[in-house]
Design a protein around this motif. Structure first.
Motif, PDB file in Angstrom:
ATOM      1  N   ILE A 320     142.543  96.010 161.469  1.00  0.00           N
ATOM      2  CA  ILE A 320     142.067  94.804 160.772  1.00  0.00           C
ATOM      3  C   ILE A 320     140.538  94.831 160.685  1.00  0.00           C
ATOM      4  O   ILE A 320     139.955  94.552 159.626  1.00  0.00           O
ATOM      5  CB  ILE A 320     142.564  93.522 161.487  1.00  0.00           C
ATOM      6  CG1 ILE A 320     144.075  93.349 161.257  1.00  0.00           C
ATOM      7  CG2 ILE A 320     141.801  92.279 161.022  1.00  0.00           C
ATOM      8  CD1 ILE A 320     144.731  92.277 162.109  1.00  0.00           C
ATOM      9  N   ASN A 321     139.887  95.184 161.774  1.00  0.00           N
ATOM     10  CA  ASN A 321     138.417  95.247 161.787  1.00  0.00           C
ATOM     11  C   ASN A 321     137.881  96.292 160.805  1.00  0.00           C
ATOM     12  O   ASN A 321     136.816  96.119 160.208  1.00  0.00           O
ATOM     13  CB  ASN A 321     137.899  95.530 163.202  1.00  0.00           C
ATOM     14  CG  ASN A 321     138.098  94.323 164.109  1.00  0.00           C
ATOM     15  OD1 ASN A 321     138.152  93.185 163.642  1.00  0.00           O
ATOM     16  ND2 ASN A 321     138.232  94.562 165.405  1.00  0.00           N
ATOM     17  N   LYS A 322     138.655  97.372 160.621  1.00  0.00           N
ATOM     18  CA  LYS A 322     138.271  98.417 159.652  1.00  0.00           C
ATOM     19  C   LYS A 322     138.265  97.828 158.232  1.00  0.00           C
ATOM     20  O   LYS A 322     137.401  98.170 157.413  1.00  0.00           O
ATOM     21  CB  LYS A 322     139.268  99.582 159.753  1.00  0.00           C
ATOM     22  CG  LYS A 322     139.011 100.732 158.791  1.00  0.00           C
ATOM     23  CD  LYS A 322     137.888 101.647 159.310  1.00  0.00           C
ATOM     24  CE  LYS A 322     137.795 102.954 158.543  1.00  0.00           C
ATOM     25  NZ  LYS A 322     137.594 102.841 157.112  1.00  0.00           N
ATOM     26  N   CYS A 323     139.212  96.914 157.954  1.00  0.00           N
ATOM     27  CA  CYS A 323     139.259  96.251 156.632  1.00  0.00           C
ATOM     28  C   CYS A 323     137.983  95.453 156.390  1.00  0.00           C
ATOM     29  O   CYS A 323     137.432  95.457 155.287  1.00  0.00           O
ATOM     30  CB  CYS A 323     140.474  95.324 156.533  1.00  0.00           C
ATOM     31  SG  CYS A 323     142.059  96.176 156.577  1.00  0.00           S
ATOM     32  N   TYR A 324     137.517  94.757 157.425  1.00  0.00           N
ATOM     33  CA  TYR A 324     136.262  93.998 157.297  1.00  0.00           C
ATOM     34  C   TYR A 324     135.100  94.928 156.921  1.00  0.00           C
ATOM     35  O   TYR A 324     134.228  94.570 156.130  1.00  0.00           O
ATOM     36  CB  TYR A 324     135.907  93.295 158.616  1.00  0.00           C
ATOM     37  CG  TYR A 324     136.690  92.038 158.919  1.00  0.00           C
ATOM     38  CD1 TYR A 324     136.622  90.931 158.093  1.00  0.00           C
ATOM     39  CD2 TYR A 324     137.474  91.947 160.071  1.00  0.00           C
ATOM     40  CE1 TYR A 324     137.323  89.761 158.379  1.00  0.00           C
ATOM     41  CE2 TYR A 324     138.183  90.794 160.380  1.00  0.00           C
ATOM     42  CZ  TYR A 324     138.103  89.694 159.535  1.00  0.00           C
ATOM     43  OH  TYR A 324     138.790  88.554 159.829  1.00  0.00           O
ATOM     44  N   GLU A 325     135.098  96.118 157.508  1.00  0.00           N
ATOM     45  CA  GLU A 325     134.000  97.064 157.249  1.00  0.00           C
ATOM     46  C   GLU A 325     134.039  97.588 155.815  1.00  0.00           C
ATOM     47  O   GLU A 325     133.002  97.766 155.174  1.00  0.00           O
ATOM     48  CB  GLU A 325     134.090  98.246 158.224  1.00  0.00           C
ATOM     49  CG  GLU A 325     133.754  97.894 159.666  1.00  0.00           C
ATOM     50  CD  GLU A 325     134.184  98.995 160.648  1.00  0.00           C
ATOM     51  OE1 GLU A 325     134.267 100.165 160.199  1.00  0.00           O
ATOM     52  OE2 GLU A 325     134.445  98.683 161.823  1.00  0.00           O
ATOM     53  N   ASP A 326     135.251  97.818 155.306  1.00  0.00           N
ATOM     54  CA  ASP A 326     135.399  98.438 153.987  1.00  0.00           C
ATOM     55  C   ASP A 326     135.311  97.430 152.844  1.00  0.00           C
ATOM     56  O   ASP A 326     134.948  97.790 151.720  1.00  0.00           O
ATOM     57  CB  ASP A 326     136.741  99.173 153.895  1.00  0.00           C
ATOM     58  CG  ASP A 326     136.825 100.325 154.891  1.00  0.00           C
ATOM     59  OD1 ASP A 326     135.747 100.760 155.379  1.00  0.00           O
ATOM     60  OD2 ASP A 326     137.951 100.771 155.190  1.00  0.00           O
ATOM     61  N   ALA A 327     135.663  96.177 153.113  1.00  0.00           N
ATOM     62  CA  ALA A 327     135.748  95.157 152.062  1.00  0.00           C
ATOM     63  C   ALA A 327     134.444  94.350 151.998  1.00  0.00           C
ATOM     64  O   ALA A 327     133.568  94.503 152.853  1.00  0.00           O
ATOM     65  CB  ALA A 327     136.937  94.232 152.359  1.00  0.00           C
ATOM     66  N   PRO A 328     134.283  93.483 150.980  1.00  0.00           N
ATOM     67  CA  PRO A 328     133.076  92.649 150.926  1.00  0.00           C
ATOM     68  C   PRO A 328     133.046  91.641 152.072  1.00  0.00           C
ATOM     69  O   PRO A 328     134.098  91.289 152.621  1.00  0.00           O
ATOM     70  CB  PRO A 328     133.208  91.927 149.580  1.00  0.00           C
ATOM     71  CG  PRO A 328     134.677  91.911 149.299  1.00  0.00           C
ATOM     72  CD  PRO A 328     135.196  93.195 149.866  1.00  0.00           C
ATOM     73  N   ALA A 329     131.852  91.171 152.426  1.00  0.00           N
ATOM     74  CA  ALA A 329     131.731  90.153 153.471  1.00  0.00           C
ATOM     75  C   ALA A 329     132.387  88.866 153.004  1.00  0.00           C
ATOM     76  O   ALA A 329     132.265  88.476 151.836  1.00  0.00           O
ATOM     77  CB  ALA A 329     130.254  89.913 153.781  1.00  0.00           C
ATOM     78  N   LEU A 330     133.093  88.210 153.916  1.00  0.00           N
ATOM     79  CA  LEU A 330     133.766  86.952 153.587  1.00  0.00           C
ATOM     80  C   LEU A 330     132.878  85.764 153.937  1.00  0.00           C
ATOM     81  O   LEU A 330     132.115  85.797 154.904  1.00  0.00           O
ATOM     82  CB  LEU A 330     135.067  86.826 154.389  1.00  0.00           C
ATOM     83  CG  LEU A 330     136.231  87.723 153.992  1.00  0.00           C
ATOM     84  CD1 LEU A 330     137.368  87.576 154.995  1.00  0.00           C
ATOM     85  CD2 LEU A 330     136.728  87.391 152.582  1.00  0.00           C
ATOM     86  N   ALA A 331     133.006  84.688 153.157  1.00  0.00           N
ATOM     87  CA  ALA A 331     132.351  83.425 153.519  1.00  0.00           C
ATOM     88  C   ALA A 331     132.932  82.951 154.844  1.00  0.00           C
ATOM     89  O   ALA A 331     134.134  83.099 155.096  1.00  0.00           O
ATOM     90  CB  ALA A 331     132.590  82.385 152.432  1.00  0.00           C
ATOM     91  N   MET A 332     132.080  82.382 155.683  1.00  0.00           N
ATOM     92  CA  MET A 332     132.494  81.975 157.024  1.00  0.00           C
ATOM     93  C   MET A 332     132.726  80.466 157.099  1.00  0.00           C
ATOM     94  O   MET A 332     132.018  79.677 156.477  1.00  0.00           O
ATOM     95  CB  MET A 332     131.428  82.349 158.056  1.00  0.00           C
ATOM     96  CG  MET A 332     131.052  83.814 158.075  1.00  0.00           C
ATOM     97  SD  MET A 332     132.436  84.938 158.428  1.00  0.00           S
ATOM     98  CE  MET A 332     132.779  84.523 160.137  1.00  0.00           C
ATOM     99  N   VAL A 333     133.711  80.092 157.904  1.00  0.00           N
ATOM    100  CA  VAL A 333     133.914  78.690 158.257  1.00  0.00           C
ATOM    101  C   VAL A 333     133.142  78.386 159.532  1.00  0.00           C
ATOM    102  O   VAL A 333     132.497  77.348 159.673  1.00  0.00           O
ATOM    103  CB  VAL A 333     135.419  78.390 158.440  1.00  0.00           C
ATOM    104  CG1 VAL A 333     135.637  77.002 159.023  1.00  0.00           C
ATOM    105  CG2 VAL A 333     136.143  78.536 157.105  1.00  0.00           C
ATOM    106  N   ASP A 334     133.200  79.332 160.493  1.00  0.00           N
ATOM    107  CA  ASP A 334     132.455  79.196 161.748  1.00  0.00           C
ATOM    108  C   ASP A 334     132.061  80.597 162.207  1.00  0.00           C
ATOM    109  O   ASP A 334     132.872  81.319 162.794  1.00  0.00           O
ATOM    110  CB  ASP A 334     133.315  78.491 162.805  1.00  0.00           C
ATOM    111  CG  ASP A 334     132.529  78.127 164.061  1.00  0.00           C
ATOM    112  OD1 ASP A 334     131.486  78.775 164.313  1.00  0.00           O
ATOM    113  OD2 ASP A 334     132.955  77.216 164.793  1.00  0.00           O
ATOM    114  N   SER A 335     130.815  80.973 161.932  1.00  0.00           N
ATOM    115  CA  SER A 335     130.382  82.344 162.233  1.00  0.00           C
ATOM    116  C   SER A 335     130.346  82.611 163.735  1.00  0.00           C
ATOM    117  O   SER A 335     130.545  83.737 164.176  1.00  0.00           O
ATOM    118  CB  SER A 335     129.010  82.612 161.617  1.00  0.00           C
ATOM    119  OG  SER A 335     128.089  81.629 162.021  1.00  0.00           O
TER     120      SER A 335
END
Length: 741
Positions: A320-335
Motif C-alpha cells: 500500500i505504501n508503495k502505491c503512495y510513492e508511485d501515485a500523485p500526492a493525495l489531499a489530506m484530512v489530517d496530515s
C-alpha cells in the motif's frame, strides 16, 4: 390553547449547545401560551428506536422521527430542526459500538449479509443511514438566505479565513469531471400521465428478468433513471491521477457519501481501488477473506489488516505504501495522523469541501501540513460543471471579498422527497451485462438503460405538488426581495427537461410582471450569479434538492465564513413550518475540542435566527401577541449580539458557545425590558435584565474559568444527559437566574 414548538434533539456540537440554550428558550416563553418540547432524532435515538424488542423497558425510546413525520403533515407543525448526523456506515458502526458499551443490546451492522437474519438487520439499519431524517421532515420546499442582520455584520466584519488566489495563470487548480458515461449523459425522465405502480427490473443477456423495486407514482409525477458506467469512471480516475502526478498537484475526490449513501460509496470505492490498484489486486483474495471493502475507504482496509498474521499485515502495508510513492500526492484530512482524502468516505463531503477549495485559493492540505494546488475530481457532470465555473472564475479574477460581495439565496425543490439524493432505495449495481427497465402496470417499458456488469443504476422521483409549490415560492421570494430569480435547469439533462415543462405550465399562474425570471443550466447560472456577486448584487437561485444542498453551503461559507448562520425556512405544504438551523459539517471537530479542553466553539447563531420565524409562526397561527414581541425582541438581540461580536472564539479560555448564549440571553432580556408593546413582559423581564447585567462579569468569569481541562460527557453519540448538562451549564449564577424564571 398553547402553541407547541418542537426542538429537535440531535448529535455532536449542536446537541451540546442545546443544553445551554434550550433552558433559556423554555424560561423566556413560559407564561406565553407556548410549550417548547424536545424530540430525539439523533443517530443513537434512531438506532434505539429501530430495535425496541432487544431493549429493556427502561431503555426503550419512542420513534420520535416517525412522530414528527406525521406532525409535519399538519397545520400545527412548528419544528426547529438542528443538524443531525447523516450517517455513513463507519459512523453507524461507531455509534452501535458505543451503545453496546453502554449496555444496549443492539445488533452489530453486518457489512455483508450472509443469511436472512443478517439481511433483515441490514435492511432495518438502512433506514437509519444517510439522510434518514431530512426526507421525513421536509414536507415543504426550502427558503434559505442570510438574515439581513447577519449579512450586514459579515460585510462590516469580513471573516479572515480566505486565502488569496495566485495571479491569473499561476494556479494549477481545476475541477475534473467525466465527459461521457456518467449519470448526466445517461439520464432519462418521464412525467406520469396517470397514477401507476412501476417496476424497476433488470434483464440479463439471457433474457432472465429480476424485479429490483416497485414504486408507486402519482399522476403528474416526474420519474428518472440514470446510470454510471464504472469502466469509464475508472478510466477517468486513472487519467486524472496521471495528470495530477505530472503537474505535481494534489489529487482530491469530492462526493456526498453520507446522503447518496448507495451510489457515492461505490464511486468512492472505485477511486480507492484505482489509486491502490497494484496492492489491492495483488492481495484481493486475502482482503476479501477479512471483509475489507474499498467502499469504506483505506481506513477500513488498514483496520481489517489487524486480523492477519503480523508478517502478512506488514507485506500488505508495504505494498500500500508503495502505491503512495508511485501515485500523485493525495489531499489530506489530517496530515498528523496520515489520514488522506481516501481514508473514510464521509471525511470529504463535497458541499463542505469544495467551498473550502475556493476559500483557500484552489488548495487543500498536503502531507507536510501546507496548502497546495489540487485537482478536484467530481465525476458526474450534473453538478461538477458549476463547481468548475466558480473555480475558473476565482482563478481568472481572484478571490471573492466578503466585505463587498453580494448574496445568492436559494429556493430549493425538496418537498415530499423531491429528487432525494439519487434515491438510495432505488439505486442498484448491475449484477451482469444487461438492461435496467422501468415498466408500468400494463407492461409498457417507459425507460431502459443498457449497462455493463457493476455499473450503478439509480432512479429518483419528484411529485407534481412539490414542483408547483416550488415555482410559487420562487416567484414570491423574487417579488418580496426585488431580486432576479434564476432556475438552474439544463435542457440537455433528462430530468431538467421535464422540470422546465412543469415550470412553463405553472409560471403563468402567477403575476410575474416586473420580475426578472431566468432559466439557465448550472454552469451559466453560476457565471451569471458570480458576475452579480462581484458587483455586490443579490440573486435568488431556484434549484433542485441536491443543488440546494450544495449552494447553501458554497455561498454562505464564502460570504459569512460558515453555512450555520443561514436562515433556513421550510414553509410546509400543510401550513406549518420547519425551521432548520444550518449545517453541521464542522460539528465533530467542535466536540473533539470540547472533550479535550472544555471549550466549545460551535456557533449557535443558526439556532437563534431560526427561533425568530418559529415565534412569528406562533404569533400568526395562534394570534399570540406575546410571541410576536418575543420574536421582535429576539431579532433585536441578535443584532446587538453581532454588533458586540459575542460569537464564540476558536481558542480555549476565551468566549465559547456557552458565553455566546449568555450574551444573547442578556440582550434578549434587555430588549424585552425596553419594549412597550406588552407591559406584562416588560414587568417580568426588567428585573431579569438587571440581574443578568449586574452579574455579567461574574457569569463571564465562571464561563471562562471552567475551560482548559478535559470534559467527560459520558458518550459521543449518546452523552449522559446529567454530565452533559453540568458541562454545558457551568455558571451557577446564570443557572440560578434562568431557573428562577
Amino acid at each position: 390553547m398553547a402553541a407547541k414548538i418542537i426542538w429537535s434533539e440531535i448529535d455532536e456540537a449542536p446537541a451540546l449547545a442545546t443544553y445551554a440554550f434550550l433552558p433559556v428558550v423554555q424560561a423566556f416563553t413560559k407564561g406565553c401560551d407556548i410549550d417548547v418540547e424536545k424530540k430525539d432524532i439523533s443517530l443513537s435515538g434512531r438506532v434505539l428506536a429501530t430495535f425496541p424488542e432487544r431493549l429493556t423497558e427502561a431503555q426503550r425510546v419512542e420513534d420520535h422521527l416517525a412522530v414528527l413525520g406525521e406532525l409535519v403533515k399538519t397545520p400545527e407543525a412548528n419544528v426547529i430542526k438542528l443538524p443531525n448526523i447523516s450517517a455513513s456506515i463507519p459512523q453507524l458502526q461507531a455509534c452501535i459500538k458505543e451503545l453496546q458499551q453502554q449496555g444496549y443490546d443492539v445488533p452489530g451492522y453486518p457489512e455483508e449479509a450472509r443469511n436472512d437474519e443478517e439481511r433483515e438487520i441490514q435492511e432495518r439499519y438502512s433506514k437509519v443511514l444517510g439522510s434518514a431524517v431530512n426526507p421525513v421532515l421536509r414536507e415543504g420546499n426550502s427558503d434559505r438566505r442570510a438574515a439581513a442582520s447577519v449579512k450586514k455584520f459579515a460585510q462590516k466584519n469580513p471573516h479572515k479565513m480566505m486565502q488569496p488566489w495566485p495571479a491569473p495563470g499561476e494556479s494549477k487548480c481545476r475541477v475534473a469531471h467525466m465527459d461521457g458515461g456518467d449519470f448526466y449523459e445517461s439520464e432519462k425522465s418521464v412525467i406520469m400521465d396517470t397514477a401507476n405502480t412501476v417496476k424497476i427490473q433488470f434483464v440479463d443477456e439471457s433474457g432472465s428478468t429480476k424485479v429490483m423495486k416497485e414504486v408507486k407514482l402519482q399522476e403528474g409525477e416526474v420519474f428518472d433513471s440514470s446510470t454510471m458506467n464504472v469502466r469509464q469512471l475508472r478510466e477517468f480516475y486513472a487519467a486524472t491521477a496521471a495528470e495530477a502526478k505530472e503537474k505535481g498537484v494534489l489529487l482530491s475526490l469530492h462526493l456526498k457519501a453520507t446522503m447518496m449513501k448507495i451510489s457515492d460509496p461505490i464511486l468512492f470505492g472505485h477511486c480507492v481501488s484505482v489509486y491502490f490498484k497494484d496492492a489491492l489486486d495483488k492481495h484481493a483474495a486475502t482482503l476479501k477473506e477479512i471483509g475489507a471493502s474499498p467502499n469504506y475507504g483505506m481506513g477500513d482496509i488498514l483496520s481489517k489488516l489487524d486480523k492477519l498474521p503480523a508478517d502478512k499485515k506488514a507485506e500488505i502495508e508495504a505494498d500500500i505504501n508503495k502505491c503512495y510513492e508511485d501515485a500523485p500526492a493525495l489531499a489530506m484530512v489530517d496530515s498528523r495522523k496520515n489520514i488522506t482524502n481516501l481514508h473514510v468516505p464521509n471525511d470529504v463531503i463535497i458541499d463542505a469541501s469544495m467551498p473550502n477549495v475556493v476559500r483557500d485559493g484552489g488548495k487543500m492540505w498536503n502531507l507536510q501540513d501546507q496548502l497546495q494546488d489540487t485537482i478536484a475530481m467530481i465525476p458526474d457532470r450534473s453538478y461538477a460543471t458549476m463547481y468548475a465555473e466558480i473555480v475558473d472564475n476565482a482563478r481568472d479574477n481572484g478571490q471573492f471579498d466578503p466585505a463587498t460581495m453580494g448574496s445568492v439565496a436559494n429556493v430549493g425543490l425538496m418537498a415530499q422527497k423531491a429528487e432525494e439524493y439519487g434515491s438510495h432505495d432505488k439505486t442498484f449495481e448491475a449484477p451482469s451485462n444487461g438492461t435496467f427497465q422501468v415498466v408500468n402496470s400494463a407492461g409498457q417499458v417507459l425507460m431502459e438503460q443498457k449497462v455493463e456488469k457493476s455499473d450503478v443504476y439509480r432512479s429518483s422521483q419528484t411529485k407534481d405538488i412539490a414542483i408547483k409549490d416550488w415555482v410559487r415560492l420562487a416567484v414570491e421570494r423574487s417579488r418580496e426581495s426585488g431580486e432576479p430569480v434564476v432556475f438552474w435547469l439544463d435542457e440537455n439533462r433528462g430530468h431538467d427537461q421535464q422540470i422546465i415543462a412543469k415550470l412553463n405550465k405553472y409560471l403563468p399562474e402567477h403575476d410575474t410582471n416586473g420580475l426578472e425570471i431566468k432559466v439557465m443550466p448550472p454552469r451559466e447560472a453560476m457565471r451569471y450569479s458570480l458576475e452579480r456577486i462581484r458587483k455586490g448584487q443579490n440573486t435568488i437561485s431556484a434549484t433542485g434538492n441536491v443543488l440546494r444542498d450544495y449552494l447553501t453551503d458554497l455561498f454562505p461559507i464564502l460570504e459569512l465564513g460558515t453555512s450555520a448562520r443561514m436562515l433556513s425556512i421550510v414553509p410546509l405544504l400543510a401550513g406549518g413550518g420547519l425551521f432548520e438551523t444550518g449545517a453541521g459539517g464542522s460539528a465533530p471537530k467542535h466536540v473533539q475540542q470540547f472533550l479535550k479542553e472544555g471549550h466549545t466553539r460551535w456557533d449557535s447563531l443558526g439556532e437563534y435566527c431560526a427561533l425568530v420565524p418559529s415565534l412569528e409562526l406562533v404569533a400568526r397561527n395562534y394570534n399570540n401577541s406575546k410571541a410576536k414581541v418575543l420574536a421582535e425582541t429576539l431579532d433585536t438581540a441578535i443584532g446587538t449580539y453581532l454588533e458586540n461580536q459575542k460569537l464564540p472564539s476558536r481558542k480555549v479560555k476565551e468566549l465559547d458557545n456557552r458565553g455566546s448564549t449568555f450574551y444573547l440571553t442578556l440582550y434578549w432580556a434587555q430588549a424585552l425590558a425596553a419594549q412597550n408593546q406588552d407591559q406584562d413582559l416588560k414587568a417580568r423581564f426588567t428585573p431579569v435584565a438587571k440581574q443578568l447585567s449586574d452579574n455579567a462579569a461574574k457569569i463571564d468569569k465562571e464561563l471562562i474559568d471552567c475551560q482548559g481541562e478535559p470534559v467527560d460527557i459520558g458518550g459521543y453519540f449518546r452523552p449522559d444527559p446529567v454530565k452533559a448538562e453540568r458541562a454545558m451549564r457551568p455558571s451557577a449564577t446564570l443557572n440560578a437566574i434562568i431557573d428562577a424564571m
